[in-house]
Design a protein around this motif. Sequence first.
Motif, PDB file in Angstrom:
ATOM      1  N   LEU A  36      65.136 -40.504  49.423  1.00  0.00           N
ATOM      2  CA  LEU A  36      64.579 -40.490  48.118  1.00  0.00           C
ATOM      3  C   LEU A  36      63.267 -41.312  48.019  1.00  0.00           C
ATOM      4  O   LEU A  36      63.096 -42.226  48.809  1.00  0.00           O
ATOM      5  N   THR A  96      72.989 -43.603  42.444  1.00  0.00           N
ATOM      6  CA  THR A  96      71.595 -43.938  42.368  1.00  0.00           C
ATOM      7  C   THR A  96      71.062 -44.121  40.793  1.00  0.00           C
ATOM      8  O   THR A  96      71.519 -43.152  40.100  1.00  0.00           O
ATOM      9  N   LEU A  99      65.698 -43.981  39.521  1.00  0.00           N
ATOM     10  CA  LEU A  99      64.781 -43.210  39.829  1.00  0.00           C
ATOM     11  C   LEU A  99      63.688 -42.397  39.348  1.00  0.00           C
ATOM     12  O   LEU A  99      63.900 -41.869  38.340  1.00  0.00           O
TER      13      LEU A  99
END
Length: 99
Positions: A36, A96, A99
């Motif tokens: 990522l 997550t 982002l």
Amino acid sequence: MQLTFTAPLWRWTARQDDAWWFVTVPPDESDLLAELPLPPRGFGSIRVEVTVGSTTWRTSVFPSDEHKAYVLPMKKQVRTAEHLEPDQPVPVRLVTVDL
């Protein structure tokens, strides 16, 4: 990104007077996290929403050179609410965020 895994609860022993507890994100899942794009804040941490049992909270996972994986801090409130014990397998759902 959503990850689901089970890993044992362990205590960080670098400082005996601190009671920091973690779960290590398994290698395959850690590799996915490492791919990522990292946000502009320090330590390579990644913000996540975590669910263990019926408890959901937001925290960050951190890369660990020692474990060669990401580690997930498990705060006392969660350990107590979910009756987690040292070395016990902990089923984790990790998503997550930001982002």
